[in-house]
Every structure is written in C-alpha cells, then in structure tokens.
Write a protein that holds these residues in place. Structure first.
Motif, short mmCIF file in Angstrom:
data_model
loop_
_atom_site.label_atom_id
_atom_site.label_comp_id
_atom_site.label_asym_id
_atom_site.label_seq_id
_atom_site.Cartn_x
_atom_site.Cartn_y
_atom_site.Cartn_z
N CYS A 54 -34.32 25.36 30.18
CA CYS A 54 -33.32 25.71 31.03
C CYS A 54 -33.72 26.56 32.14
O CYS A 54 -33.18 26.61 33.20
N ARG B 190 -27.02 23.00 30.33
CA ARG B 190 -26.42 22.60 28.89
C ARG B 190 -27.01 21.07 28.60
O ARG B 190 -26.99 20.83 27.45
N GLU B 191 -27.15 20.19 29.57
CA GLU B 191 -27.59 19.09 29.29
C GLU B 191 -29.05 18.83 28.75
O GLU B 191 -29.22 18.13 27.92
N ILE B 192 -29.92 19.97 29.39
CA ILE B 192 -31.23 19.39 28.87
C ILE B 192 -31.78 20.20 27.41
O ILE B 192 -32.68 19.93 26.87
N CYS B 193 -30.79 21.25 27.12
CA CYS B 193 -31.20 21.94 25.78
C CYS B 193 -31.34 21.09 24.87
O CYS B 193 -30.31 20.45 24.20
N ASN C 250 -28.71 22.13 21.75
CA ASN C 250 -27.31 22.34 21.85
C ASN C 250 -27.02 23.77 21.67
O ASN C 250 -25.81 24.26 21.23
N ALA D 74 -24.05 21.88 35.17
CA ALA D 74 -24.42 21.99 34.01
C ALA D 74 -25.71 21.38 33.33
O ALA D 74 -25.76 21.15 32.45
N PRO D 75 -26.63 21.33 34.38
CA PRO D 75 -27.99 20.75 34.01
C PRO D 75 -28.69 21.49 32.78
O PRO D 75 -29.31 20.97 31.72
N PRO E 291 -18.21 21.60 32.81
CA PRO E 291 -19.28 22.20 33.85
C PRO E 291 -18.98 23.37 34.88
O PRO E 291 -19.62 23.88 35.34
#
Ligand code: SF4
Ligand code: SF4
Length: 168
Positions: free
Chosen positions: A80, A50-53, A56, A47-48, A63
């Motif tokens: 992403c 999703r985490e970095i966006c 959101n 899920a990186p 995940p």
C-alpha cells in the motif's frame, strides 16, 4: 457553514486530528510487527491501496470512502505504501526505544542502507537524525516511487514523515 478541517487549512494532518478520523494502532500491535497506517483524510475517488492489499485489510466500501486498515489483518507487506499515488500510506513498527517508519521517498538523492539522514516532520522541519534501515529503489523510469524504512527515536514515531540526505 461547516468548519473547514484544520488539515485543509494548514496543508498537513497532525496525528491528533488523524486519530479522530481513524483508530491508532495499539502499542502492543505496533511492537508485534510493522503496521500500515493511512494518512488519507479526504474523500477522493481513489482505491489502489484497497485493491493491492493481499489480505483485504483495507476497508473502503466505495472508492470515495476513506481507507481504514484492520491492523490485525495487516501483514506489513508495504504494498500500500508503494502504490499510493498520494504518498499517504506509512508503516510504523516499534522496536525497543526506536520506531521504524516506512515511507515513500521521491527526493534525490536516494539514501543508502545504513546512512544517517536528517529527519523531517510533516511540515518539512528538521526534528532530528535517524538511520536508514532498508531501501527499495524501484524503477523511476516507470514512475514508481522508491520507499525507505528509517529508524527514529520512538518519541518521533508520529512526527517523522520524510528525510533529507546530507552528504558532505
Ligand atoms: S502493508 Fe500490506 S497487508 Fe498491510 S494494509 Fe498495506 S497492503 Fe495490506
Ligand atoms: S491509494 Fe493512497 S490516496 Fe488513494 S485512497 Fe489509498 S491511501 Fe488514499
């Protein structure tokens, strides 16, 4: 016994199969600004993206779920694309009769800005020639993958997913 998806049998996902799994951005959205499209059809614990966006825009309740982008929330920052360990995120932007594709580039050499390169499809076949618009080299020593943006004929927007540098 459930049928094995074509992308697992063949080792790559074709656009027709991809857009049965996630929505395709509208032409209007593709022309407005770059939009990120995940080509990540397998339910893997990752899920990186999703985490970095920062907006959101990527929804993934757990995940193990597939990433789905809210194309209206995507600001085209390319984070992403840069962080995806599976090299599965791309950005697409329609500009006139061309499309600009942002993609990871792990092969050597790294192309230069303005350089003409050979365009490759998802199976590595040559499908034409295009021009590199931007290069983000990043630090290879840290394991970071460079990303590039390549301008291609618009009809190849959903085919070109890699390039080859040919220097004589
Ligand atoms: S390009 Fe940026 S805003 Fe768009 S989905 Fe990727 S991380 Fe989010
Ligand atoms: S980071 Fe890449 S591989 Fe991982 S879930 Fe996101 S798109 Fe898929």
């Amino acid at each position: 016994m459930p049928e094995i998806p074509k992308y697992l049998r063949e080792g790559y996902i074709a656009p027709e199969e991809l857009f049965k799994i996630i929505p395709k951005p509208s032409e209007e959205r593709l022309r407005a600004r770059p939009v990120a499209v995940p080509e990540c059809p397998q339910e893997i614990p990752c899920a990186p993206c999703r985490e970095i966006c920062p907006t959101n825009a990527i929804s993934m309740p757990t995940p193990n779920d597939l990433p789905v982008v809210d194309y209206d929330k995507c600001i085209g920052c390319s984070l992403c694309v840069q962080i995806c360990p599976g090299l599965a995120f791309f950005m697409v932007h329609y500009v006139g009769d061309k499309a600009r594709i942002t993609m990871p580039h792990e092969l050597l050499p790294l192309p230069e800005r303005g350089e003409e390169v050979v365009l490759l499809n998802r199976v590595g076949e040559k499908v034409g020639r295009g021009r590199v618009v931007t290069v983000v080299p990043r630090e290879r020593t840290k394991g970071d993958t460079p990303i590039i943006t390549v301008e291609v004929p618009i009809e190849l927007a959903w085919d070109v997913r890699a390039v080859r540098v040919v220097r004589e």
